[in-house]
Design a protein around this motif. Sequence first.
Motif, PDB file in Angstrom:
ATOM      1  N   ASN A   1       9.848   9.362  36.715  1.00  0.00           N
ATOM      2  CA  ASN A   1       9.657  10.832  36.316  1.00  0.00           C
ATOM      3  C   ASN A   1       8.943  10.677  34.739  1.00  0.00           C
ATOM      4  N   PRO A   2       7.667  11.307  34.968  1.00  0.00           N
ATOM      5  CA  PRO A   2       6.574  11.005  33.898  1.00  0.00           C
ATOM      6  C   PRO A   2       6.922  11.795  32.614  1.00  0.00           C
ATOM      7  N   THR A   3       7.667  12.887  33.074  1.00  0.00           N
ATOM      8  CA  THR A   3       8.021  13.944  32.030  1.00  0.00           C
ATOM      9  C   THR A   3       9.445  13.544  31.231  1.00  0.00           C
ATOM     10  N   PHE A   4       9.940  12.545  31.658  1.00  0.00           N
ATOM     11  CA  PHE A   4      11.257  12.239  31.161  1.00  0.00           C
ATOM     12  C   PHE A   4      11.595  12.058  29.816  1.00  0.00           C
ATOM     13  N   ASP A   5      12.340  12.724  28.959  1.00  0.00           N
ATOM     14  CA  ASP A   5      12.668  12.848  27.689  1.00  0.00           C
ATOM     15  C   ASP A   5      14.223  11.779  27.342  1.00  0.00           C
TER      16      ASP A   5
ATOM     17  N   SER B   1      13.852   7.293  35.067  1.00  0.00           N
ATOM     18  CA  SER B   1      12.822   7.206  33.946  1.00  0.00           C
ATOM     19  C   SER B   1      11.778   6.721  34.285  1.00  0.00           C
TER      20      SER B   1
END
Length: 78
Positions: free
Chosen positions: A66-70, A63
């Motif tokens: 990873n900048p696009t982590f949901d 997390s």
Amino acid sequence: VSLFIFHICLFINWRRMKRRTIMDPTERYQITENFRTMLIITPVIQCHFLIMVGGVFFFFFYSAFNPTFDPRIYPILE
């Protein structure tokens, strides 16, 4: 927490094993069986702890990098 409590129980049973000469045979047998069972289960609990800690660190680093982590996919990672 469970690893800590487990080792406390193991220590308590170990102390009871040392003074088992003053116990009746039934109690002595039960303490011996408790101690044997805890020694068998110890590697399982330690492996469970290491796997869970590894999963937590993996989730944290995944997390963080990873900048696009949901966060909704956390159950999938675990």
